[in-house]
Design an enzyme around this catalytic site. Sequence first.
Site, PDB file in Angstrom:
ATOM      1  CG  ASP A 117      -5.858   8.167  -9.620  1.00 21.44           C
ATOM      2  OD1 ASP A 117      -7.023   8.204 -10.038  1.00 21.44           O
ATOM      3  OD2 ASP A 117      -5.484   7.385  -8.735  1.00 21.44           O
ATOM      4  CG  ASP A 156     -10.884   3.265  -9.338  1.00 21.26           C
ATOM      5  OD1 ASP A 156      -9.903   3.081 -10.080  1.00 21.26           O
ATOM      6  OD2 ASP A 156     -10.977   4.232  -8.562  1.00 21.26           O
TER       7      ASP A 156
END
Length: 919
Positions: free
Chosen positions: A593, A518
Amino acid sequence: FVTALCLRPVLYSRMVPVLVALLFLCLCAEAVDRSNFKTCDQSSFCKRQRELKPGQSPYRALLDTLELSDSRITLQLINDINKVRLLLELYRLQGNMTRVKINELKPLRPRYEVPDVLIADPPAEPMAVVSRDENGVVLSLGPDEQRLIVSAQPFRLDIVEGPQVLLSLNSRGLLSFEHLRVQENGRPENTEKVDDKDGQEVSEEEDKPGMWEETFKTHSDSKPNGPTSISLDFSFPGVEHVYGIPEHADTLKLKNTDGGDPYRLYNLDVFQYELHNPMALYGAVPVLVSHNSQRTMGIFWLNAAETWVDISSNTAGETGSSDAPQTDVRWVSESGIIDVFIMLGPRPNDVFAQYASLTGTQAFPPLTALGYHQCRWNYNNQEDVKAVDQGFDEHDIPYDFIWLDIEHADGKRYFTWDPQNFPQPKEMLQGLMDKKRKMVTIVDPHIRVDSGYKIHNELRSKNLYAKNKDGADFEGWCWPGNSGYPDFTNPEMREWWASRFSYNQYEGSMENLYTWNDMNEPSVFNGPEVTMHKDALHGSWEHRDLHNIYGLYVQKATAEGLIQRSGGVERPFVLTRAFFAGSQRYGAVWTGDNAAEWGHLKISIPMCLSLGLVGISFCGADIGGFFKHPGPELLVRWYQAGAYQPFFRGHAHMDTPRREPWLFGPDNTALIREAIRQRYALLPYWYQQFYNAHRTGQPVMRALWVEYPEDQTTFAIEDEYLIGKDLLVHPVTDEGAKGVTAYLPGKGEIWYDVHTFQKHKGAQNLYIPVTMSSIPVFQRGGSIISRKGRVRRSSTCMENDPYTLYVALSPEGTAEGELYIDDFHTFNYHKEKQFICRRLHFSDNALTSSNLAPDSKFTTAAWIEKVFILGAPRPASVSLTTADGKESAVEFEFDSAASVLILRKPGVNAGADWTVLLQ
């Protein structure tokens, strides 16, 4: 606030986790703060380039400089205003592609050319000069009347096929190449003239804001090399639909950008992104695909710097226009060179194969990676992991992976475990392994600056961190607090990183532990646009030159580490947030996200379809939305949609209520269970599609026009899609929906509802009433799909279970399919040819299984348990003949209402030759 943190690290050292969390909350708030990210007007090179007007090109081809070799043609271009010369290189590549490179003829220093993306130097074929005069040159591109026409003044390239112009370069005159220059006395003198080493006087352009230094918010970007941007326009006559250039939360068909911002390609950490916006997101693949009913083509703009793409169509949004449609696309990058691959198709599958020949195909994942993944930020401790794992068993829901986010590590020091919450990681992993399940832990590319942290100490001692503009280790703020950023562009760094995944280095790891990368845009909380400063250094190159490839390098190094730890035997699984062209070779991506909103559920479809068009098939979105809390209806609908998308993971933000599938009441648990079970039953087909994608470059999740390229109705459809070519899915993505309208393509074709076996004609809009249990899915008539009817706790438990074949007959009474089987996790399918690939064929009332890989060396314990033949007549008898000539009767039953014939227990091995005859 951020400045205070940076100036007083000692005072705040014990407050790091709290302060970083506060910084995160300030950044993300309720939704993305667009003011944190540049518009084109705020990006000085984009603004400069956009100020150029079409039709005023200063570039001229110097035809007397043309040189022809076996592999290329070179030709000099000159800018008649500043007298700077460029070198044009033209290549005719195998597979109906053309490569165009433009660089300075004699740059003051080398300009960045993107390495490691192309899988090999593309093989070139000879070009020939067909004709030439003072106005231009005509070159042959092969036997099919394809020609490349070079016009001298103004410089222009046209690719034609017979009388038809397929594509034009610089037809609008927007080629612009900001040459490297010297800044004198702190400022360049306007119109100062210098010698270009060929005796030509070079007249420098007027200094404009942002050419030598640029400020955004509080961040200053020094530009020691000055202005270096490049631009080129492309025109597609007869084209109204263009696609690709992910990642954007926008429609599948790219929109006209006239009057607004261009699409931006610049990998950024964007919290809770807006929908229908050309803003940059986490990944950037500079590939655009054009399509009309006659031809599909592609452009691959190989540049890793910040890039903006303008799109203009003379028929976009207009009705009754008498103009022939045309789409113009302009690419603008901050630095590097022009290196563009033109993929001439002519059909969609040709473009996919052409691009795959350049950047490789989708990595073939282990079967388990295609199952369901359960994740949240964060599972608290080992007991929490055990309880969630048991919850799936108690509620009879299969899953393959449970994930741990950043809180699992000791103070967010990656490659470690929190000693209080995860004191015995091997015991935890062994408990999962006993159930044939696996785990993913997050390993991010920001390293806590901490003298007590082994990883940091080794990186510093080996001098493997990226540098700031002054040559010191670059540091910025991310989850651990003050962090260093490894220079993944350095092969030595990647080799060292890969070695960290060995079992003796990554303490507590086991063979059922995989990895999530990430924040690898890279994310720098206190950096400009939440990323690394452009004047940071990777060796001799500025970060501005290679920003978009950083995330690819992180995933590449991680995947290689997982392969190396097994001695090269096991296939890795690595999820990445940031990506670039070629990232498909290293694993999976997700859409970042997102939020628990119906619009985010809807947009997941075109976002993944766009990725599939540019080679990245292994795509998914966080089920339920990462931010916010979904209501039961949205969560159920998202599980139903996610079960029919390539990467299938539930994930949630730490501030959201727990969201395991059984927490929304027994009725919703049953609906989610059924969606996940449908995924597991279909795993043989998913695995087959990923094998095909790995072998051929064709996308797994496909826009309808890919398989129906002449059907204009399909060109803008983005609420339904195909898995392979044989399953059509129309998820329910509207709140309170009582029905959906699905377009079933293919005049003269038949589609079967996979739940009811009801038959529908193609080339029609079909209204489908839906309830909360409905997942509209159709199988194409003429196909054979393999499923497994026995769903167990994980995919590994199902490996040797029997197969059920679904034979959906075409109007002509035929069907075709394949069945692929290997060991589901190693590279032996490739290295040792240990796999089974069967051709399944139905015609003349006979279903046969024959070997498509006679030199393969693999056997399976799995057998054929049932066969459903959809659209079949009732037979008098059914017999089975095996390869040794033995014949036996087969039990069957016939559903006359649905015209479905069910054969029970043929009992043949899934890897054997056999024939079933209906009499």
